[in-house]
Structure formats: structure tokens, C-alpha cells
Design an enzyme around this catalytic site. Structure first.
Site, short mmCIF file in Angstrom:
data_model
loop_
_atom_site.label_atom_id
_atom_site.label_comp_id
_atom_site.label_asym_id
_atom_site.label_seq_id
_atom_site.Cartn_x
_atom_site.Cartn_y
_atom_site.Cartn_z
N ARG A 76 0.89 -1.16 0.00
CA ARG A 76 0.00 0.00 0.00
C ARG A 76 0.93 1.20 0.00
NH1 ARG A 76 -3.54 -3.82 2.61
NH2 ARG A 76 -5.31 -3.94 1.22
N ASP A 107 -10.20 -2.36 -5.90
CA ASP A 107 -10.73 -1.10 -6.43
C ASP A 107 -9.89 0.11 -6.03
OD1 ASP A 107 -11.59 -1.31 -3.83
OD2 ASP A 107 -13.60 -0.53 -4.21
N ASP A 134 -15.46 -7.95 -4.30
CA ASP A 134 -16.38 -6.80 -4.23
C ASP A 134 -16.13 -5.81 -5.36
OD1 ASP A 134 -13.89 -6.18 -3.26
OD2 ASP A 134 -14.62 -4.79 -1.74
N MET A 174 -12.65 -13.42 6.43
CA MET A 174 -12.27 -12.08 5.97
C MET A 174 -13.41 -11.38 5.25
SD MET A 174 -8.29 -12.12 4.91
CE MET A 174 -7.09 -11.85 6.21
N ARG A 176 -13.89 -7.00 5.24
CA ARG A 176 -14.13 -5.80 6.03
C ARG A 176 -15.36 -5.04 5.49
NH1 ARG A 176 -8.58 -3.97 6.11
NH2 ARG A 176 -7.91 -5.55 7.57
P1 ADP Z 1 -6.90 -2.52 -3.02
O1 ADP Z 1 -6.34 -2.26 -4.37
O2 ADP Z 1 -6.71 -3.96 -2.60
O3 ADP Z 1 -8.32 -2.02 -2.89
P2 ADP Z 1 -5.93 -0.20 -1.50
O4 ADP Z 1 -7.28 0.43 -1.36
O5 ADP Z 1 -5.03 -0.19 -0.32
O6 ADP Z 1 -6.00 -1.73 -1.95
O7 ADP Z 1 -5.21 0.52 -2.72
C1 ADP Z 1 -3.89 0.14 -3.11
C2 ADP Z 1 -3.09 1.36 -3.43
O8 ADP Z 1 -3.65 2.06 -4.54
C3 ADP Z 1 -3.00 2.40 -2.33
O9 ADP Z 1 -2.06 2.08 -1.33
C4 ADP Z 1 -2.58 3.64 -3.12
O10 ADP Z 1 -1.20 3.61 -3.40
C5 ADP Z 1 -3.35 3.45 -4.43
N1 ADP Z 1 -4.62 4.21 -4.37
C6 ADP Z 1 -5.80 3.85 -3.84
N2 ADP Z 1 -6.73 4.81 -3.97
C7 ADP Z 1 -6.12 5.84 -4.61
C8 ADP Z 1 -6.54 7.14 -5.04
N3 ADP Z 1 -7.79 7.59 -4.82
N4 ADP Z 1 -5.62 7.92 -5.64
C9 ADP Z 1 -4.37 7.50 -5.87
N5 ADP Z 1 -3.91 6.28 -5.50
C10 ADP Z 1 -4.76 5.46 -4.87
#
Ligand code: ADP
Length: 327
Positions: A76, A107, A134, A174, A176
Site C-alpha cells: 500500500r 478497487d 467486491d 475475511m 471488512r
Molecule cells: P486494493 O487495491 O486492494 O483495494 P488499496 O485500497 O489499499 O487496496 O489501494 C492500493 C493502493 O492504490 C493504495 O495504497 C494507493 O497507493 C493506491 N490508491 C488507492 N486509492 C487511490 C486514489 N484515490 N488515488 C491514488 N492512489 C490510490
């Protein structure tokens, strides 16, 4: 950036999911087949910002289709939320001549990709790699089938001991924000109650059915709860039930991270391979900034910006099935 994609970068981002490696393999080999150069970016957007990027060949992805986790690692990345971070990422791509990006993640990762492609005109394609399922626009996400099968195997084992002792068990899986793992694994293991974030639980109903069972001296009851249900997971639910029925002996098991690991199932390997192949096809054909899903066994391309707008929906009929089959 010129429009024709000739050199692509691939990364895995956010939560890891079994099958990500199969997707990486498919992307790398399809890209090479199409005469593209491929670069692996380590630790998601973090590696993009830090220029942690390496050249990949066909052999780089040998013997990984059956492995969980991700050989590209994932992370992340706070910096990517900021324009300055994304600019650094862009400079690294430009320096290396990378003019297309495949993002495998959830997402959140797609939201990052949408922003990035808008600002710097880099074509991005998104593949859903998440155990939570999701994501809008697809019946499958890479990793869900493996995670849910891991949960089913674990719950079956707990059910054996639960039945032997006539016990009540709360098993936390799992999820959330999404209840798919709980719903699928709960139905598949014959759970009496399934608690998910998308629905408010009727605690009175639950207490009433437990009291009824207690009266009949048949106190075997399996409760599968997603970590983000409206009580906040197994421990919280346990507290609420104990307050109402202190005489009951209720056991808890939190399955935790075993649901993320392990060798991907056949289904996850297949969808990862199909999605990976189509991701490259999209880039080659100039279909940029799309999300690759599978709906009714057909590939479904939708704009990446649409894919992040909404989540999948829990089908009401499934909730009815839970109730009827548990009675
Ligand atoms: P996932 O992809 O599993 O939903 P995250 O929500 O942690 O996991 O998103 C992964 C990474 O994508 C984040 O740590 C960040 O670097 C990037 N990211 C997420 N949302 C945004 C956003 N709105 N703008 C820019 N980068 C984003």
C-alpha cells in the site's frame, strides 16, 4: 506519450490474492507473443515511485502458476495518493519508455490507476485481484475461489468438533466491507447464521432461535461472520450474545490470513490466465483504461473509471436461501 503501446509495466497492488502469479504469467507471455517488452514493477505503486523495475522474459514467470502470493510483491503506497508521488512514478516510466500499464489489484488500486492515466496519459488496464470479490462488472475476481475454498475446508473441520460436543461456534472470515466470503463459505458449510457487512443482523431473531434450540437441547449452531459485519466481527458478536444468554458456551475461531495464502484453485488459475491474456489484447488493440471482468462466462470490458464507481451487490435470493436451508 505515443498511442501505440510497445513496452508495458505490470504491477500487483493492495491486498494480495492467490492467482496473482497466474495473471502475471499470462500478461508476460501474451505480451512477449505480441512483440511487446515487459517490465515487472516491484511492490505496486511504491516500486513505480522508487524505480524498482526489472525486465521480464518468458522464463521469469516459469513455475509460478501454482504459487500463492505474488512474485512482484505488493504494497500500500501513501505517496501515490499525492500528485507529487504520481509525478515521480510517471518520470520513471518515461525514462524507461514504458507506455502501458497492467494493474492487478482491488478497487483502490484501480482508483490510483484512473487518476494516474488521467494526469499523465498512460494507458492502464485493470485486473481484479482480490479475495473479497467486491468489484463491479465481473462475476469473478482472482483469488476469491481459493480463499472461499480455504474457508470451507477450515469450517468443515471445526464443524466436526462442534458437532461432537454440541457446541455453538462463531467463525470469523475475511471481509471488512464485503460479505461474499462469509456468504459463500457459510452456505457451503451449512451455517445457521451468516452475518455480513451489507446487511444489518436481526439479533432478536438470532437470540430467539438459539433459545429455541436450547429448549430442545439441540445447541449445535454454526455462525459465520465477516470481520466487518455490523457488530464488528466474532469477538464483538460473542460479547453481545453472552450478554443476552450468559449460560451459553460459545467458541470463537478467527480464520485470518490463511484465507489469503495457498496454491490457487483451478478456477482462479483459469480466470487469471484469461484476464491476463485479454489485458494485453486490450492494450495492443488500443482499448485503453479498461477493466477486464468476466460476466456470464464472456469477457467484459468496462471503462476503469466505471469499475470503481460501484461494488457488486449481494443477491437477496441468497439471503433467503440461507434462512430456508438453516431452518
Ligand atoms: P486494493 O487495491 O486492494 O483495494 P488499496 O485500497 O489499499 O487496496 O489501494 C492500493 C493502493 O492504490 C493504495 O495504497 C494507493 O497507493 C493506491 N490508491 C488507492 N486509492 C487511490 C486514489 N484515490 N488515488 C491514488 N492512489 C490510490
Amino acid at each position: 506519450m505515443e498511442n501505440k503501446v510497445s513496452k508495458i509495466g505490470i504491477l500487483t497492488s493492495g491486498g494480495d490474492a492467490p492467482g496473482m502469479n497466474a495473471a502475471i504469467r499470462a500478461v508476460v507471455r501474451t505480451a512477449i507473443y505480441n512483440g511487446l517488452e515487459v517490465n515487472g514493477i516491484l511492490r505496486g505503486y511504491q516500486g513505480l515511485i522508487e524505480d524498482d523495475i526489472y525486465w521480464m522474459e518468458s522464463r521469469s514467470v516459469a513455475n509460478i502458476i501454482q504459487r500463492g502470493g505474488t512474485i512482484l510483491k505488493t504494497a500500500r503506497c501513501k505517496e501515490f495518493y499525492e500528485y507529487e508521488g504520481r509525478k515521480k512514478a510517471y518520470e520513471n516510466l518515461k525514462k524507461r519508455g514504458i507506455n502501458g500499464l497492467v494493474v492487478i489489484g482491488g478497487d483502490g488500486s484501480f482508483r490510483g490507476a484512473v487518476q494516474f492515466s488521467k494526469e499523465f496519459n498512460i494507458p492502464c488496464v485493470g485486473l481484479a485481484g482480490t479475495i473479497d470479490k467486491d468489484i463491479y462488472g465481473t462475476d469473478f475476481t482472482i483469488g476469491f475461489d481459493t480463499a472461499v475454498n480455504t474457508a470451507v475446508q477450515a469450517i468443515d473441520k471445526i464443524r466436526d468438533t462442534m458437532e461432537a460436543h454440541d457446541r455453538i461456534f462463531i467463525i470469523e472470515v475475511m471481509g471488512r466491507d464485503a460479505g461474499y466470503i462469509a456468504l459463500h463459505s457459510g452456505i457451503a458449510t451449512g451455517a445457521e447464521n451468516i452475518l455480513i457487512p451489507e446487511r444489518k443482523t436481526d439479533i432478536e431473531d438470532m437470540v430467539h432461535s438459539l433459545q429455541e434450540k436450547e429448549r430442545r437441547k439441540k445447541l449445535v449452531n454454526l455462525i459465520v461472520v465477516a470481520e466487518g459485519d455490523n457488530f464488528g466481527g466474532a469477538e464483538e458478536l460473542h460479547k453481545v450474545l453472552k450478554e443476552r444468554m450468559p449460560q451459553l458456551e460459545i467458541r470463537i475461531c478467527i480464520l485470518g490470513h490463511i484465507q489469503r495464502g495457498g496454491s490457487p484453485t483451478c478456477l482462479d488459475r483459469l480466470i487469471a490466465s484469461r484476464m491476463g491474456y485479454h489485458a494485453v489484447e486490450c492494450l495492443v488493440q488500443g482499448q485503453h483504461n479498461v477493466f477486464i471482468g468476466i460476466l456470464n462466462n464472456q469477457m467484459n470490458y468496462i471503462p476503469l473509471s466505471e469499475a470503481v464507481k460501484s461494488k457488486g451487490h449481494i443477491n437477496e435470493e441468497w439471503m433467503k436461501i440461507v434462512k430456508i436451508l438453516a431452518s
